[in-house]
Design a protein around this motif. Structure first.
Motif, short mmCIF file in Angstrom:
data_model
loop_
_atom_site.label_atom_id
_atom_site.label_comp_id
_atom_site.label_asym_id
_atom_site.label_seq_id
_atom_site.Cartn_x
_atom_site.Cartn_y
_atom_site.Cartn_z
N LEU A 28 0.85 -3.57 -6.83
CA LEU A 28 -0.48 -2.99 -6.56
C LEU A 28 -1.06 -2.41 -7.86
O LEU A 28 -0.34 -2.21 -8.84
N SER A 29 -2.34 -2.09 -7.83
CA SER A 29 -2.95 -1.48 -9.02
C SER A 29 -2.54 0.00 -9.07
O SER A 29 -2.24 0.61 -8.03
N ARG A 30 -2.57 0.56 -10.27
CA ARG A 30 -2.10 1.95 -10.47
C ARG A 30 -2.79 2.93 -9.53
O ARG A 30 -2.17 3.88 -9.04
N ILE A 31 -4.09 2.68 -9.27
CA ILE A 31 -4.83 3.66 -8.46
C ILE A 31 -4.28 3.75 -7.03
O ILE A 31 -4.34 4.80 -6.40
N LYS A 32 -3.69 2.67 -6.56
CA LYS A 32 -3.08 2.71 -5.22
C LYS A 32 -1.92 3.71 -5.21
O LYS A 32 -1.63 4.35 -4.20
N GLY A 33 -1.27 3.81 -6.36
CA GLY A 33 -0.18 4.79 -6.48
C GLY A 33 -0.71 6.21 -6.36
O GLY A 33 -0.09 7.07 -5.72
N HIS A 34 -1.86 6.46 -6.96
CA HIS A 34 -2.44 7.81 -6.86
C HIS A 34 -2.84 8.09 -5.41
O HIS A 34 -2.63 9.18 -4.90
N SER A 35 -3.40 7.07 -4.74
CA SER A 35 -3.79 7.28 -3.33
C SER A 35 -2.58 7.59 -2.47
O SER A 35 -2.69 8.34 -1.49
N ALA A 36 -1.44 6.99 -2.82
CA ALA A 36 -0.23 7.17 -2.00
C ALA A 36 0.43 8.53 -2.23
O ALA A 36 1.42 8.85 -1.57
N ALA A 37 -0.12 9.32 -3.14
CA ALA A 37 0.53 10.58 -3.51
C ALA A 37 0.29 11.69 -2.50
O ALA A 37 1.03 12.68 -2.46
N GLU A 38 -0.72 11.51 -1.66
CA GLU A 38 -1.15 12.62 -0.81
C GLU A 38 -0.07 13.06 0.18
O GLU A 38 0.15 14.26 0.39
#
Ligand code: IPE
Ligand code: IPE
Ligand code: MG
Length: 238
Positions: A28-38
């Motif tokens: 996945l793109s890096r930003i998906k990782g940030h979204s998954a942080a919540e």
């Protein structure tokens, strides 16, 4: 080693690292990782509530993170707004007091306004202090403290012989917050990356290879178990 149930646990600080690698592992793109942080943030707040921990500081964005690609930075800033708006009701209901540390003026207007409203709304809450470190750098914090201290010397409010460790602590961004008892870093990196340089003098450091989006309540409890096996001597003897 045996865990020490009497060991102080007032302030937990977490370097939430590994979002990009978590996404890459899944193609996945890096930003998906940030979204998954919540979800991991929810778990951390939950565990702090269970344990009656008074302060939780989360390193969300460093002064150095501004050097990332513009698209990633602006995504993270949008995510910040989304996080605040999507969670403020629940945080307020849980009696959480939302706070920040860092150069908040660097944060774009929209997320900054959302944050300010959320902080205002929860300012009277008496449960967990949830402190988001945003545009935070330990060296930037020290610079800002030096500027204020020399300003107060120039205006005659203090004299140079007043400078003690206690005075310097009072010039840090949140002088009422005790130093972190433990700093946890996820993702396997073993460094502070400019986090809480002044306040970490005697913090215990716990490193875990788990990537932040995978770091759940159980993993946090296990990091805290590791912390409880430590003997904190502060330079003295047991
Ligand atoms: C931490 O995850 C979040 C921020 C620094 C904003 P990273 O984005 O640093 O993830 P990795 O370290 O590249 O895996
Ligand atoms: C530290 O992670 C900052 C945050 C988690 C917000 P980085 O990913 O920016 O740190 P380095 O670059 O690996 O030291
Ligand atoms: Mg990283």
């Amino acid at each position: 080693m045996k865990s020490d149930p009497g060991i102080d646990l007032r302030h937990i600080a977490i370097i939430m690292d590994g979002n990009g690698r978590w996404a890459r592992k899944r193609g996945l793109s890096r930003i998906k990782g940030h979204s998954a942080a919540e979800k991991s943030i929810h778990d951390a707040v939950e565990v702090c509530g269970e344990l009656g921990v008074k302060y939780l500081t989360l390193y969300a964005f460093s002064t150095e993170n501004w050097s990332r690609p513009k698209a990633e930075v602006s995504f993270i800033m949008k995510l910040l707004s989304r996080f605040i708006k999507g969670n403020i009701d629940e945080l307020d209901r849980k009696n959480v007091k939302l706070r920040t540390t860092g150069r908040l003026n660097d944060i774009p207007e929209n997320p900054r306004k959302d944050l300010e409203l959320a902080m205002e709304r929860t300012s009277g809450n008496t449960g967990l202090n949830l402190i988001l470190a945003l545009s935070y750098g330990g060296r930037a914090e020290l610079c800002d403290a030096f500027v204020r201290i020399t300003g107060d010397i120039a205006s005659g409010n203090i004299i140079s012989s007043d400078i003690t460790e206690e005075l310097i602590s009072r010039y840090m961004y949140n002088s009422d917050i005790p130093d972190p008892d433990v700093i946890i870093r996820t993702s396997g990196e073993q460094r502070l990356s400019n986090f809480l340089l002044w306040q970490s003098a005697y913090s215990e450091l716990v490193f875990t290879p788990v990537l932040w989006p995978d770091y759940n309540a159980e993993q946090l409890r296990s990091s805290l178990d590791e912390y409880r096996t430590r003997k904190r001597r502060f330079g003295g003897l047991e």
